[in-house]
Write a protein that holds these residues in place. Structure first.
Motif, PDB file in Angstrom:
ATOM      1  N   MET A 320       0.982  -1.151  -0.099  1.00 14.31           N
ATOM      2  CA  MET A 320      -0.047  -0.165   0.006  1.00 14.31           C
ATOM      3  C   MET A 320       0.838   1.219  -0.045  1.00 14.31           C
ATOM      4  O   MET A 320       0.601   2.327  -0.549  1.00 14.31           O
ATOM      5  CB  MET A 320      -1.057   0.198   1.132  1.00 14.31           C
ATOM      6  CG  MET A 320      -2.122   0.915   1.085  1.00 14.31           C
ATOM      7  SD  MET A 320      -3.513   0.628   2.413  1.00 14.31           S
ATOM      8  CE  MET A 320      -4.570   1.433   1.909  1.00 14.31           C
ATOM      9  N   ARG A 421      -7.160   6.923  -2.774  1.00 14.77           N
ATOM     10  CA  ARG A 421      -6.893   5.312  -2.876  1.00 14.77           C
ATOM     11  C   ARG A 421      -6.873   4.744  -4.413  1.00 14.77           C
ATOM     12  O   ARG A 421      -7.404   5.554  -5.540  1.00 14.77           O
ATOM     13  CB  ARG A 421      -7.950   4.549  -2.194  1.00 14.77           C
ATOM     14  CG  ARG A 421      -7.998   4.313  -0.649  1.00 14.77           C
ATOM     15  CD  ARG A 421      -8.979   3.451  -0.035  1.00 14.77           C
ATOM     16  NE  ARG A 421     -10.270   3.499  -0.495  1.00 14.77           N
ATOM     17  CZ  ARG A 421     -11.130   4.220   0.217  1.00 14.77           C
ATOM     18  NH1 ARG A 421     -10.932   4.784   1.308  1.00 14.77           N
ATOM     19  NH2 ARG A 421     -12.343   4.466  -0.221  1.00 14.77           N
ATOM     20  N   GLN A 425      -7.310  -1.237  -3.568  1.00 13.44           N
ATOM     21  CA  GLN A 425      -6.751  -0.888  -2.234  1.00 13.44           C
ATOM     22  C   GLN A 425      -8.134  -0.936  -1.162  1.00 13.44           C
ATOM     23  O   GLN A 425      -7.815  -1.398   0.125  1.00 13.44           O
ATOM     24  CB  GLN A 425      -6.157   0.490  -2.201  1.00 13.44           C
ATOM     25  CG  GLN A 425      -4.715   0.421  -2.652  1.00 13.44           C
ATOM     26  CD  GLN A 425      -4.011   1.890  -2.416  1.00 13.44           C
ATOM     27  OE1 GLN A 425      -4.752   2.943  -2.449  1.00 13.44           O
ATOM     28  NE2 GLN A 425      -2.680   1.856  -2.673  1.00 13.44           N
TER      29      GLN A 425
END
Length: 479
Positions: A320, A421, A425
């Protein structure tokens, strides 16, 4: 008919783009506790042990520290900058107050709204724009009446059509994960192609879609739809969330919150290493080692990979951070122009140097102050001639006198601006990184399930992290 459209559109279209991140200057190390300065530059060796250490003094970190005080925990905040606030930073430009980072609040964002109310801080609404500027079929720009904004809003509603079904509970975005599996794979560009938007239509909606996401091919459809759901699936609210500001700026709000934490805070202390041995956590900052029963990591997701977690983290955390959540090319630029040019609302074309230009609420003695937002990697946020060229394209005849900008992607303690995002995600990583890992709890607006990208989301995350950390710190933590 025109008057009705103008009245309906006008009050909600005062400012559009999400506020970015923040930056700071760096000085000598210092320590403070609830606003009281210590004589020593750093805590003495015997006092570097705490119940909980909070890494990062933004709204999530300060909120977590305040929650920990309420539970009787002795807390240390390690802040890399010389100020608190993180991606909220109130400053001045051309003699007027400005926000280099987060700016607006709204009644639907109940945590920050109630906080401002409780602290007795007044609020002010930004004035309406006078006119708008949009791309034309010929490739240039043209000044338009505000009623033209309805064209943009109609396209926006098409982008998020169906959100009531796949995001029925905005604060629980996973409730209909079954309907999100395919949608969460889509970029904003994918959605534009599904809708078969023309280049001109993409240009008209770019400032409220592509610019938000750091470009049409970076941001996810589900992030835009999540904001839309939080706004009650309503265009007026969607634009209205970027209207109201606390008087004195958000730095004033977090300063008052910090005073309530009772925490010790060390400024100019970027964390380089975190080691969780199972019973205690050692945190290294500027060569000094602190330890605690639990640690709240309240820095932007993009920064996670800059810290050495000696025991490692699950793959979702590193993935991430590498993919980024905060837009990595986000820039916010303050622009002083000659004279009073009115209050423009400029919507840049996809890929333009400036995605959005709005008027600052206060004018200076030299004229109008404009606020520009950009996700273009080729823009130098402090290059006057480059910004003059970009302004001249959308506001012909406007003379730029000075600029002051910040490139959030080049900010070592943010590595990106406003939250948006990436595809995958929401369903792929968000739930994992919100869970404690050993004695580490991650927090921040980037991973909020509510108002991600706003101060409200940071407070939400900080409340949750503080409660978890209090339990993990254990009864045997130092008094």
């Amino acid at each position: 008919m025109k008057e009705t459209l103008f009245r309906r559109t006008h009050p909600s279209r005062r400012a559009i783009l999400k506020a970015g991140a923040a930056a700071g200057a760096f000085g000598a190390a210092g320590v403070a506790s609830a606003g009281t300065a210590f004589a020593d530059a750093v805590p003495p060796a015997g006092s570097r042990s705490y119940d909980v250490i909070v890494i990062g003094g933004g709204f999530a970190g300060v909120t977590a520290a305040r929650e920990l005080k309420a539970k009787g925990k002795r807390t240390l905040i390690l802040e890399a900058r010389d100020r608190v606030g993180g991606r909220a930073w109130t400053s001045t430009f051309s003699g007027v107050p400005i926000e280099f980072g987060a700016t607006w609040i709204h009644p639907s964002q109940t945590l920050i709204w109630n906080e401002v109310q409780r602290l007795g801080i007044a609020k002010v609404d930004d004035p309406f724009p006078d006119f708008t500027v949009f791309a034309t079929e010929s490739g240039g720009y043209a000044k338009q009446d505000l009623a033209f904004l309805e064209h943009q809003d109609a396209l926006l509603r098409r982008f998020v059509e169906g959100a009531e079904q796949y995001l029925p509970q905005p604060y629980d975005p996973f409730q209909r994960a079954d309907l999100l599996v395919d949608l969460d794979k889509l970029t904003l560009g994918d959605r534009a192609r599904q809708l078969r938007l023309s280049t001109l239509e993409q240009n008209w909606v770019s400032a409220t879609t592509g610019a938000y996401g750091g470009g049409f091919e970076r941001g996810s459809l589900t992030q835009l739809a999540h904001w839309w759901a939080l706004c009650g699936y309503d265009t007026e609210t969607f634009h209205g969330i970027n209207v109201t500001r606390p008087v004195g700026g958000l730095s004033g709000v977090i300063g008052k919150m910090l005073a309530e934490t009772g925490a010790t805070i060390v400024y100019n202390a970027p964390v380089s290493k975190v080691a969780d041995n199972g019973s205690r956590v050692q945190v290294t900052a500027n060569g000094l080692v602190y330890d605690a029963g639990a640690v709240v990591v309240a820095v932007p997701v993009n920064v996670w990979n800059s810290i050495n977690f000696s025991a490692g983290l699950p793959a979702e955390f590193g993935r991430m951070s590498t993919q980024t959540v905060g837009v990595p090319t986000a820039k916010k630029i303050l622009i002083q122009v000659q004279g009073d040019i009115g209050r423009p609302l400029v919507n840049g074309k996809s890929g333009a140097l400036l995605d959005l230009v709005i008027a600052n609420a206060e004018k200076s003695s030299e004229g109008s102050v404009l606020i520009g937002f950009s996700v273009n990697p080729n823009l130098d946020a402090n290059n006057l001639s480059q910004i003059q060229s970009a302004v001249s394209e959308v506001l012909p005849g406007t003379e730029v006198l000075s600029v002051k900008g910040h490139d959030w992607g080049k900010d070592a303690y943010a590595k990106g601006g406003w939250t948006f995002r990436r595809p995958g995600q929401l369903l792929g990583s968000l739930r994992t990184v919100r869970q404690p890992y050993g004695r580490l709890i991650f927090a921040g607006s980037d991973i909020a399930t509510g108002w991600a990208g706003y101060v409200d989301g940071a407070i939400e995350s900080g409340i949750q992290a503080g409660a978890i950390a209090a339990g993990l710190s254990g009864p045997g933590a130092p008094a």
